[in-house]
Design a protein around this motif. Structure first.
Motif, PDB file in Angstrom:
ATOM      1  N   HIS A  99       0.829  -1.203   0.000  1.00 14.49           N
ATOM      2  CA  HIS A  99       0.000   0.000   0.000  1.00 14.49           C
ATOM      3  C   HIS A  99       0.868   1.258   0.000  1.00 14.49           C
ATOM      4  CE1 HIS A  99       0.569   1.683   4.094  1.00 14.49           C
ATOM      5  NE2 HIS A  99       0.848   0.445   4.435  1.00 14.49           N
ATOM      6  N   SER A 124     -11.379   1.020  -2.731  1.00 17.65           N
ATOM      7  CA  SER A 124     -10.720   0.409  -3.894  1.00 17.65           C
ATOM      8  C   SER A 124     -11.014   1.172  -5.177  1.00 17.65           C
ATOM      9  CB  SER A 124     -11.173  -1.050  -4.050  1.00 17.65           C
ATOM     10  OG  SER A 124     -12.570  -1.116  -4.298  1.00 17.65           O
ATOM     11  N   GLN A 167      -7.200  -3.396   4.171  1.00 14.90           N
ATOM     12  CA  GLN A 167      -7.343  -4.842   4.025  1.00 14.90           C
ATOM     13  C   GLN A 167      -6.236  -5.598   4.769  1.00 14.90           C
ATOM     14  OE1 GLN A 167      -7.876  -6.052  -0.094  1.00 14.90           O
ATOM     15  NE2 GLN A 167      -9.187  -4.285  -0.495  1.00 14.90           N
ATOM     16  N   ARG A 168      -5.048  -4.981   4.910  1.00 13.47           N
ATOM     17  CA  ARG A 168      -3.934  -5.622   5.611  1.00 13.47           C
ATOM     18  C   ARG A 168      -3.824  -5.155   7.054  1.00 13.47           C
ATOM     19  NH1 ARG A 168      -1.378  -9.515   2.340  1.00 13.47           N
ATOM     20  NH2 ARG A 168      -0.117  -9.622   4.225  1.00 13.47           N
ATOM     21  N   ALA A 202     -13.876  -0.517   3.025  1.00 16.88           N
ATOM     22  CA  ALA A 202     -12.470  -0.794   2.718  1.00 16.88           C
ATOM     23  C   ALA A 202     -12.303  -1.497   1.376  1.00 16.88           C
ATOM     24  CB  ALA A 202     -11.848  -1.623   3.828  1.00 16.88           C
ATOM     25  N   ASP A 203     -13.149  -2.513   1.133  1.00 16.16           N
ATOM     26  CA  ASP A 203     -12.965  -3.348  -0.055  1.00 16.16           C
ATOM     27  C   ASP A 203     -13.567  -2.753  -1.325  1.00 16.16           C
ATOM     28  OD1 ASP A 203     -11.747  -5.093   1.635  1.00 16.16           O
ATOM     29  OD2 ASP A 203     -13.451  -6.457   1.811  1.00 16.16           O
ATOM     30  N   ASP A 255     -15.528   0.946   9.908  1.00 17.11           N
ATOM     31  CA  ASP A 255     -15.892   0.342   8.628  1.00 17.11           C
ATOM     32  C   ASP A 255     -17.400   0.073   8.559  1.00 17.11           C
ATOM     33  OD1 ASP A 255     -14.952  -0.922   6.072  1.00 17.11           O
ATOM     34  OD2 ASP A 255     -15.898  -2.676   6.993  1.00 17.11           O
ATOM     35  N   ASN A 281     -19.098  -2.395   1.271  1.00 17.73           N
ATOM     36  CA  ASN A 281     -17.970  -2.473   2.198  1.00 17.73           C
ATOM     37  C   ASN A 281     -17.005  -1.332   1.926  1.00 17.73           C
ATOM     38  OD1 ASN A 281     -15.035  -3.488   2.864  1.00 17.73           O
ATOM     39  ND2 ASN A 281     -16.444  -4.671   4.155  1.00 17.73           N
ATOM     40  N   SER A 307      -7.106   1.299   0.287  1.00 19.01           N
ATOM     41  CA  SER A 307      -7.845   0.035   0.319  1.00 19.01           C
ATOM     42  C   SER A 307      -6.933  -1.109   0.759  1.00 19.01           C
ATOM     43  CB  SER A 307      -8.438  -0.260  -1.064  1.00 19.01           C
ATOM     44  OG  SER A 307      -9.125  -1.504  -1.059  1.00 19.01           O
ATOM     45  N   GLN A 308      -5.733  -1.164   0.187  1.00 21.37           N
ATOM     46  CA  GLN A 308      -4.779  -2.207   0.569  1.00 21.37           C
ATOM     47  C   GLN A 308      -4.377  -2.081   2.038  1.00 21.37           C
ATOM     48  OE1 GLN A 308      -3.114  -4.848  -1.004  1.00 21.37           O
ATOM     49  NE2 GLN A 308      -4.705  -4.679  -2.567  1.00 21.37           N
TER      50      GLN A 308
END
Length: 599
Positions: free
Chosen positions: A303, A373, A337-338, A368-369, A355, A366, A333-334
């Motif tokens: 990210h 993204s 997600q991490r 974050a996803d 979130d 969603n 987004s990455q």
């Protein structure tokens, strides 16, 4: 007792040379072998005489010094008793030496300066190589005679204890000491480090710092045009303080990860740091580098650097009144997600709650996803000085405008959701503001080239007249703009429209053909910073009087001095970039060489 000026000059004439280690030039030379192998910080110079003579002959430096003398605070200090005593002491020393102090300093440092910090002995050592032994003895003997003569005239004990150690003359004072041997002079704050370095010097040792693997590798990468060189042993620093956050490879929160995540990756394993100071055009450039393999970046830091380190920031946008622009590559987004790999349990719990709430605002998608993204990792943060219409309330404290600029991967899908949530946010602020007696925001819609502009205006309060003492709220007219694939969220409608219509980009090194990848770039316009300070001069003076207890004249002098000092510089830029083998941070400052009347 010695006066402040005498203490500063007599003792400081020897110790003050420490500061030159920051600016001096060196090709990773022989002096490093005389420092302990455990030295953790080291800087060196090769030919300081070139710097001294160059500074004396450089018209820009002469102009800079002339400008400094006109600054009220500095002018006042130069007229004070302490400075006058210092000037007198300086003339006494020059008379004793039979030469001006720049010439004496050039002779004393003719073949180089090196400085090192050894944590094992808690010692700092400074090593200089004079033009020849005769010049060294003449300068040091003259200074010692002056210091001892001054102490004797006051009925005080001699300042230095003079002894011989092997083939060297040693002069010990209460808080530091120095030794001379041939054309070398060694200054140290601890007997252990001084004795160790003196032994290495006399024995011509090859087992010191220069023999260590990290130093050898670092010095091999030094370029030839630096006027200063710095080495820091990160392996040693990490071993001594393993619990420091910078070495942990994990940030405490998303904000820290966003700003410093890449540095955590680098300092978790890098063996050393090097620094170089160079002259460029009409300014200086500082470059700090650490060994770094961008092709082997861990997945959780994609990210920050992009896949295999290929993530590059876009060219910074220029707008009228440009004060500061920061362009960066960050894949939000990455990062979210991490989160499980990057943050602790508490931070992850807070992110999970956020979130859920944000996903609700975006129709159950969603956050974050799916939402994040849709935003490109190439983002910018733009700050610009704003203007105020005379027929509207003008705040007493004038703030610049701030804008976050992002690129939407699919504008047709994302625009409606971001526009709707922006309008909802304004409605919420109006409700909360009304409950707290704050002015309301009125929403307007406007079509612009390539998109649309949603702006707000602060509704004047009842019987509000245009004046220059309005609330701080009147700095803000929150807006969102869409232009082609750009989305601009701004604190002012003026800045949102300026960014959306801007076709001009600012130039930032490194250039594309160098092979370096620019991760983050920051550009500061000093001219606009000065204008911002001038805009708020009266308020700053009032605050200075309240907080510092100064008179109005003292406060005006301090603020006006600040303005004149800042005006000595033109612009500054900083870049975080990666090459195939290093992570580099470059800071460049340009001196204002324009002799035309200033605004």
């Amino acid at each position: 007792m010695q006066t402040f000026a005498q203490t500063t000059f007599y003792s400081g004439m020897l110790a003050a040379v420490f500061s030159l280690g920051i600016y001096a030039e060196a090709p990773a030379g022989d002096a490093a072998r005389y420092f302990p192998a455990t030295t953790i910080i080291y800087a060196e110079v090769d030919q300081p005489v070139d710097l001294i003579e160059g500074a004396q002959q450089n018209p820009q430096i002469s102009q800079l010094l002339d400008e400094l003398k006109t600054i009220p605070a500095i002018k006042k200090a130069m007229e004070g008793k302490d400075f006058q005593k210092f000037q007198f002491a300086l003339k006494v020393v020059e008379a004793k030496l039979g030469q001006k102090w720049p010439e004496a300093l050039a002779e004393l440092t003719h073949h180089g300066i090196s400085i090192g910090v050894d944590p094992v002995s808690n010692g700092v050592g400074l090593l200089m190589q004079a033009e020849d032994a005769e010049a060294l003895n003449n300068i040091t003997n003259s200074l010692v005679e002056l210091i001892e003569g001054d102490a004797k005239s006051k009925g005080q004990e001699p300042h230095f204890e003079q002894i011989e150690y092997r083939e060297a003359k040693v002069f010990k004072a209460s808080d530091f000491g120095f030794a001379t041997w041939n054309n070398w002079i060694l200054i140290g704050n601890k007997s252990d480090v001084g004795r160790s370095m003196l032994d290495a010097l006399i024995d011509d040792s090859n087992t010191g710092l220069s023999s260590t693997e990290n130093f050898r590798n670092a010095s091999n990468a030094k370029t030839g045009d630096a006027i200063a060189w710095l080495f820091i042993d990160i392996d040693a620093a990490r071993a001594a303080n393993p619990d420091e956050n910078i070495y942990s490879n994990k940030a405490d929160d998303p904000g820290g990860e966003f700003l410093l995540g890449g540095l955590y990756s680098a300092f978790h394993e890098t063996p050393y740091l090097t620094g170089e100071l160079q002259t460029v055009d009409s300014g200086l450039k500082l470059k700090l580098s650490v060994p770094f393999d961008r092709s082997s970046i861990s997945e959780e830091r994609n990210h920050y650097f992009g896949p295999e380190g290929t993530g590059s920031a876009s060219s910074p946008i220029y707008v009228p009144g440009h004060l500061l622009t920061i362009s960066f590559y960050r894949d939000l987004s990455q990062m979210f997600q991490r989160a499980g790999d990057l943050f602790d349990e508490k931070a992850n719990d807070d992110l999970a709650k956020a979130d859920v709430g944000l996903s609700t605002l975006f129709s159950g998608r969603n956050f974050a996803d799916e939402v994040l993204s849709g935003i490109s990792p190439q983002m910018q943060f733009v700050i610009a000085r704003q203007t105020f219409a005379e027929d509207k309330p003008i705040p007493s404290i004038k703030l610049p405008g701030f804008a976050l600029v992002t690129e939407l991967k699919d504008p047709k899908v994302s625009r409606k959701e971001f526009r709707r949530n922006f309008i909802n946010a304004i409605g919420f602020f109006n409700i909360v503001g009304a409950m707290n007696g704050q002015p309301q925001l009125e929403i307007d819609f406007e079509s612009i080239e390539g998109g649309e502009l949603v702006t707000t205006n602060m509704v004047p309060e009842v019987d509000q007249k245009p004046d220059t003492e309005a609330r701080i709220n009147y700095n803000f007219s929150p807006s969102i703009a869409f232009s082609d694939n750009l989305m601009i969220i701004s604190t002012t409608s003026e800045l949102a429209e300026a960014v959306a219509s801007s076709k001009e980009r600012l130039s930032v090194e490194p250039a594309e053909d160098t092979g370096d990848i620019r991760n983050t770039a920051m550009l500061l316009s000093v001219k606009e910073l000065v204008r911002l300070v001038v805009d708020n001069r009266e308020h700053l003076i009032s605050q200075n009087m309240l907080k510092e207890g100064h008179t109005q004249e003292e406060a005006e002098t301090e603020i006006d001095s600040l303005v004149k000092i800042v005006r000595l510089f033109k612009r500054s830029k900083a870049v975080l970039s990666t090459s195939e083998t290093t992570l580099d941070f470059t800071l460049e400052v340009e001196i204002n060489a324009d002799k035309s009347p200033r605004e």
